[in-house]
Design a protein around this motif. Sequence first.
Motif, PDB file in Angstrom:
ATOM      1  N   THR A  92       0.820  -1.203   0.000  1.00 36.70           N
ATOM      2  CA  THR A  92       0.000   0.000   0.000  1.00 36.70           C
ATOM      3  C   THR A  92       0.858   1.260   0.000  1.00 36.70           C
ATOM      4  OG1 THR A  92      -0.067  -0.126   2.412  1.00 36.70           O
ATOM      5  CG2 THR A  92      -1.897  -1.134   1.213  1.00 36.70           C
ATOM      6  N   GLY A  93       0.243   2.368  -0.395  1.00 35.42           N
ATOM      7  CA  GLY A  93       0.912   3.665  -0.315  1.00 35.42           C
ATOM      8  C   GLY A  93       1.752   4.018  -1.513  1.00 35.42           C
ATOM      9  N   LEU A  94       1.838   3.126  -2.498  1.00 30.50           N
ATOM     10  CA  LEU A  94       2.629   3.438  -3.699  1.00 30.50           C
ATOM     11  C   LEU A  94       1.787   4.264  -4.671  1.00 30.50           C
ATOM     12  CD1 LEU A  94       4.237  -0.062  -4.398  1.00 30.50           C
ATOM     13  CD2 LEU A  94       5.314   1.894  -3.275  1.00 30.50           C
ATOM     14  N   PRO A  95       2.415   5.098  -5.484  1.00 31.82           N
ATOM     15  CA  PRO A  95       1.664   5.804  -6.530  1.00 31.82           C
ATOM     16  C   PRO A  95       0.951   4.810  -7.436  1.00 31.82           C
ATOM     17  CG  PRO A  95       3.888   6.685  -6.317  1.00 31.82           C
ATOM     18  CD  PRO A  95       3.842   5.450  -5.481  1.00 31.82           C
ATOM     19  N   SER A  96      -0.214   5.175  -7.934  1.00 33.93           N
ATOM     20  CA  SER A  96      -1.025   4.246  -8.731  1.00 33.93           C
ATOM     21  C   SER A  96      -0.273   3.743  -9.960  1.00 33.93           C
ATOM     22  CB  SER A  96      -2.340   4.909  -9.147  1.00 33.93           C
ATOM     23  OG  SER A  96      -2.087   6.089  -9.905  1.00 33.93           O
ATOM     24  N   GLN A  97       0.503   4.630 -10.601  1.00 36.03           N
ATOM     25  CA  GLN A  97       1.276   4.199 -11.780  1.00 36.03           C
ATOM     26  C   GLN A  97       2.305   3.139 -11.401  1.00 36.03           C
ATOM     27  OE1 GLN A  97       2.792   7.871 -13.618  1.00 36.03           O
ATOM     28  NE2 GLN A  97       1.792   7.214 -15.511  1.00 36.03           N
ATOM     29  N   THR A  98       2.930   3.312 -10.249  1.00 34.05           N
ATOM     30  CA  THR A  98       3.921   2.335  -9.788  1.00 34.05           C
ATOM     31  C   THR A  98       3.259   1.000  -9.502  1.00 34.05           C
ATOM     32  OG1 THR A  98       5.254   4.104  -8.800  1.00 34.05           O
ATOM     33  CG2 THR A  98       5.678   1.859  -8.038  1.00 34.05           C
ATOM     34  N   SER A  99       2.116   1.033  -8.831  1.00 36.42           N
ATOM     35  CA  SER A  99       1.388  -0.205  -8.520  1.00 36.42           C
ATOM     36  C   SER A  99       0.983  -0.935  -9.792  1.00 36.42           C
ATOM     37  CB  SER A  99       0.143   0.108  -7.691  1.00 36.42           C
ATOM     38  OG  SER A  99       0.486   0.466  -6.381  1.00 36.42           O
ATOM     39  N   GLU A 100       0.476  -0.180 -10.768  1.00 37.22           N
ATOM     40  CA  GLU A 100       0.042  -0.799 -12.025  1.00 37.22           C
ATOM     41  C   GLU A 100       1.214  -1.425 -12.767  1.00 37.22           C
ATOM     42  OE1 GLU A 100      -2.049   2.126 -14.250  1.00 37.22           O
ATOM     43  OE2 GLU A 100      -3.602   2.399 -12.715  1.00 37.22           O
ATOM     44  N   ALA A 101       2.344  -0.720 -12.804  1.00 31.67           N
ATOM     45  CA  ALA A 101       3.525  -1.250 -13.493  1.00 31.67           C
ATOM     46  C   ALA A 101       4.037  -2.503 -12.788  1.00 31.67           C
ATOM     47  CB  ALA A 101       4.622  -0.183 -13.553  1.00 31.67           C
ATOM     48  N   LEU A 102       4.091  -2.476 -11.458  1.00 25.03           N
ATOM     49  CA  LEU A 102       4.524  -3.649 -10.705  1.00 25.03           C
ATOM     50  C   LEU A 102       3.575  -4.815 -10.920  1.00 25.03           C
ATOM     51  CD1 LEU A 102       5.615  -2.016  -7.315  1.00 25.03           C
ATOM     52  CD2 LEU A 102       7.113  -3.271  -8.878  1.00 25.03           C
ATOM     53  N   SER A 103       2.277  -4.552 -10.929  1.00 25.18           N
ATOM     54  CA  SER A 103       1.284  -5.615 -11.099  1.00 25.18           C
ATOM     55  C   SER A 103       1.420  -6.305 -12.447  1.00 25.18           C
ATOM     56  CB  SER A 103      -0.135  -5.044 -10.948  1.00 25.18           C
ATOM     57  OG  SER A 103      -0.338  -4.500  -9.664  1.00 25.18           O
ATOM     58  N   GLU A 104       1.533  -5.512 -13.508  1.00 17.65           N
ATOM     59  CA  GLU A 104       1.642  -6.094 -14.844  1.00 17.65           C
ATOM     60  C   GLU A 104       2.952  -6.862 -15.014  1.00 17.65           C
ATOM     61  OE1 GLU A 104      -0.491  -6.351 -17.509  1.00 17.65           O
ATOM     62  OE2 GLU A 104      -1.931  -5.740 -15.986  1.00 17.65           O
ATOM     63  N   SER A 105       4.029  -6.300 -14.479  1.00 22.31           N
ATOM     64  CA  SER A 105       5.313  -6.994 -14.564  1.00 22.31           C
ATOM     65  C   SER A 105       5.291  -8.286 -13.752  1.00 22.31           C
ATOM     66  CB  SER A 105       6.430  -6.078 -14.064  1.00 22.31           C
ATOM     67  OG  SER A 105       7.686  -6.717 -14.152  1.00 22.31           O
ATOM     68  N   LEU A 106       4.693  -8.229 -12.572  1.00 14.53           N
ATOM     69  CA  LEU A 106       4.591  -9.427 -11.735  1.00 14.53           C
ATOM     70  C   LEU A 106       3.748 -10.497 -12.414  1.00 14.53           C
ATOM     71  CD1 LEU A 106       5.139 -10.902  -9.054  1.00 14.53           C
ATOM     72  CD2 LEU A 106       3.122  -9.732  -8.102  1.00 14.53           C
ATOM     73  N   SER A 107       2.700 -10.094 -13.118  1.00 15.07           N
ATOM     74  CA  SER A 107       1.843 -11.088 -13.780  1.00 15.07           C
ATOM     75  C   SER A 107       2.611 -11.832 -14.868  1.00 15.07           C
ATOM     76  CB  SER A 107       0.595 -10.423 -14.367  1.00 15.07           C
ATOM     77  OG  SER A 107       0.905  -9.627 -15.497  1.00 15.07           O
ATOM     78  N   ARG A 108       3.492 -11.130 -15.581  1.00 13.09           N
ATOM     79  CA  ARG A 108       4.310 -11.808 -16.594  1.00 13.09           C
ATOM     80  C   ARG A 108       5.292 -12.776 -15.928  1.00 13.09           C
ATOM     81  NH1 ARG A 108       3.691  -6.604 -18.835  1.00 13.09           N
ATOM     82  NH2 ARG A 108       5.612  -5.784 -17.932  1.00 13.09           N
ATOM     83  N   LEU A 109       5.875 -12.344 -14.808  1.00 18.98           N
ATOM     84  CA  LEU A 109       6.783 -13.227 -14.078  1.00 18.98           C
ATOM     85  C   LEU A 109       6.043 -14.440 -13.539  1.00 18.98           C
ATOM     86  CD1 LEU A 109       9.427 -13.998 -12.690  1.00 18.98           C
ATOM     87  CD2 LEU A 109       8.888 -12.354 -10.879  1.00 18.98           C
ATOM     88  N   ALA A 110       4.854 -14.226 -12.974  1.00 17.69           N
ATOM     89  CA  ALA A 110       4.078 -15.335 -12.416  1.00 17.69           C
ATOM     90  C   ALA A 110       3.750 -16.373 -13.486  1.00 17.69           C
ATOM     91  CB  ALA A 110       2.799 -14.799 -11.778  1.00 17.69           C
ATOM     92  N   TRP A 111       3.355 -15.917 -14.670  1.00 20.45           N
ATOM     93  CA  TRP A 111       3.006 -16.849 -15.741  1.00 20.45           C
ATOM     94  C   TRP A 111       4.222 -17.662 -16.189  1.00 20.45           C
ATOM     95  CZ3 TRP A 111       0.161 -20.178 -17.419  1.00 20.45           C
ATOM     96  CH2 TRP A 111      -0.047 -20.514 -18.757  1.00 20.45           C
ATOM     97  N   GLU A 112       5.383 -17.029 -16.259  1.00 14.98           N
ATOM     98  CA  GLU A 112       6.590 -17.777 -16.608  1.00 14.98           C
ATOM     99  C   GLU A 112       6.986 -18.735 -15.490  1.00 14.98           C
ATOM    100  OE1 GLU A 112       7.878 -17.921 -19.516  1.00 14.98           O
ATOM    101  OE2 GLU A 112       6.573 -16.349 -20.309  1.00 14.98           O
ATOM    102  N   MET A 113       6.785 -18.331 -14.227  1.00 12.97           N
ATOM    103  CA  MET A 113       7.091 -19.219 -13.100  1.00 12.97           C
ATOM    104  C   MET A 113       6.188 -20.443 -13.098  1.00 12.97           C
ATOM    105  SD  MET A 113       9.606 -18.416 -11.051  1.00 12.97           S
ATOM    106  CE  MET A 113       9.154 -19.240  -9.515  1.00 12.97           C
ATOM    107  N   ILE A 114       4.907 -20.246 -13.380  1.00 13.20           N
ATOM    108  CA  ILE A 114       3.955 -21.358 -13.413  1.00 13.20           C
ATOM    109  C   ILE A 114       4.418 -22.421 -14.400  1.00 13.20           C
ATOM    110  CG2 ILE A 114       1.641 -21.975 -14.267  1.00 13.20           C
ATOM    111  CD1 ILE A 114       0.631 -19.383 -12.931  1.00 13.20           C
ATOM    112  N   ARG A 115       4.932 -21.985 -15.542  1.00 13.04           N
ATOM    113  CA  ARG A 115       5.302 -22.920 -16.617  1.00 13.04           C
ATOM    114  C   ARG A 115       6.731 -23.426 -16.522  1.00 13.04           C
ATOM    115  NH1 ARG A 115       3.669 -20.023 -22.099  1.00 13.04           N
ATOM    116  NH2 ARG A 115       4.847 -18.309 -21.180  1.00 13.04           N
ATOM    117  N   LYS A 116       7.440 -23.041 -15.473  1.00 16.84           N
ATOM    118  CA  LYS A 116       8.827 -23.476 -15.349  1.00 16.84           C
ATOM    119  C   LYS A 116       8.886 -24.979 -15.073  1.00 16.84           C
ATOM    120  CE  LYS A 116      13.000 -22.792 -12.563  1.00 16.84           C
ATOM    121  NZ  LYS A 116      13.548 -22.211 -11.330  1.00 16.84           N
ATOM    122  N   PRO A 117       9.637 -25.758 -15.866  1.00 19.97           N
ATOM    123  CA  PRO A 117       9.736 -27.202 -15.624  1.00 19.97           C
ATOM    124  C   PRO A 117      10.448 -27.495 -14.307  1.00 19.97           C
ATOM    125  CG  PRO A 117      10.742 -26.590 -17.732  1.00 19.97           C
ATOM    126  CD  PRO A 117      10.434 -25.328 -17.017  1.00 19.97           C
TER     127      PRO A 117
END
Length: 437
Positions: A151-176
């Motif tokens: 909490t407390g982060l600027p909205s742009q920062t939160s959105e950028a972190l969220s989208e970047s994290l979602s790409r990382l999460a999807w690659e982590m899910i598929r990691k053999p």
Amino acid sequence: MNRVNPAAVHSGDPDTRDIPEFRFSRMEDLLRGRALRHLMVDGVDAVFVRDPVLVRAILVSESKNYGKGELFRKARTLSRVGLFSEDEIMHRHYRRLANPYVRSTQVDEYVPDMREISNGFTSAWRAGESVDIQSEMCRITCSIVVQTLMTGLPSQTSEALSESLSRLAWEMIRKPLYGKAAARAARPGGGKRLSRARREFADLLTVCIAELLDSPETRAGYLSTLLSDSDAQGNSLLTAQEVCEEAVMMLTAATVTTASVMSWALYLVSTDPLVEKMLANDMARGLSGSAVDDHDASGYTRRFLMEVLRLYPPIWISCRQALSDVVLGDHALPAGTNLVFSSYLLHRDPERFADPSRFDPDRWLTITLGNVDASYIPFGIGSKGCIGETFAWRQLEVILESVMQKWTLEIDPDRKVRTAPETTLHPRRLLMTPQPR
């Protein structure tokens, strides 16, 4: 020693060719009637434990005798400090630091934000247009985690972190996890997409941490707690780099599992009109997403999710290593023994669950979860069990309700949905078409 490798078969599907799949049916045959069996797992001598009483001993009553196993490459996490430390005192310390952000009373306060975020994403879907459900579940869960725990982060920062994290999460899910695919990913230059996604997210987080250090009066939830953690002399216990690594692991752990479970939940709803009707009735009566005990099966929504987690536990296989010579049940095992157990197999034990492969939420009306074995451990058990279990339950309930209030999801009946046992147990590919409810 039986040198049997249960892992490597290859699918003929062009999308999955050269991807090894764990042969659960073969494992069931190999382990039938045996509490323990010596096997070769991922090229390493190991003891596979099928008995849920012995698994509970490893995780709870005799846990001091067992450390984290390094059998699978996914176990080699970024962070060796904080919550993921093998040092028990350090682990407990950072578990206490995280607890205020994931305890039940705090999680209940997150629910309105969870609902708003979920509704925002699902409202953007278009009727009749195919949706990559797993990718969307990553986006939703990552946005929820970032906006509630940081909490407390600027909205742009939160959105950028969220989208970047979602790409990382999807690659982590598929990691053999194992086999040739995992070996290739571990080589220099291997796993490029995962490495790129991790680097991108870590870079964003590093900038965020630097800004917080420059402005100590700014608070950013869990991240600020890690940064301000210090010893009696006021010296920081974690470097900025270690804080970054700790946050990366905490945030990915909080998202990859929930996204995988939610994908299975939406798939299973689409396959059974009666289940869909029962869930809709539950939601109409306001019985979903309520603050109840995490194993309270009185509402159909909770029973449904418990059954999804039984059949498709996201952390489907685990490893521990004997720290000294041990006696497990009647079996003497030397120090260094790798012990492997699978929640997937434990959850489908016919001695614990009648007709174990059948999806039946109402089985939980008569099943009582006791403290004698580990027959149902979707979030683990013991001192190293998932600290975010309550958070995960609320996310699952809120996202499920958000989707079902607006959409009926359809899947191509001619396309087989395959199970992918990788870092999490997820559908290999899940494209669904939303239609207005």
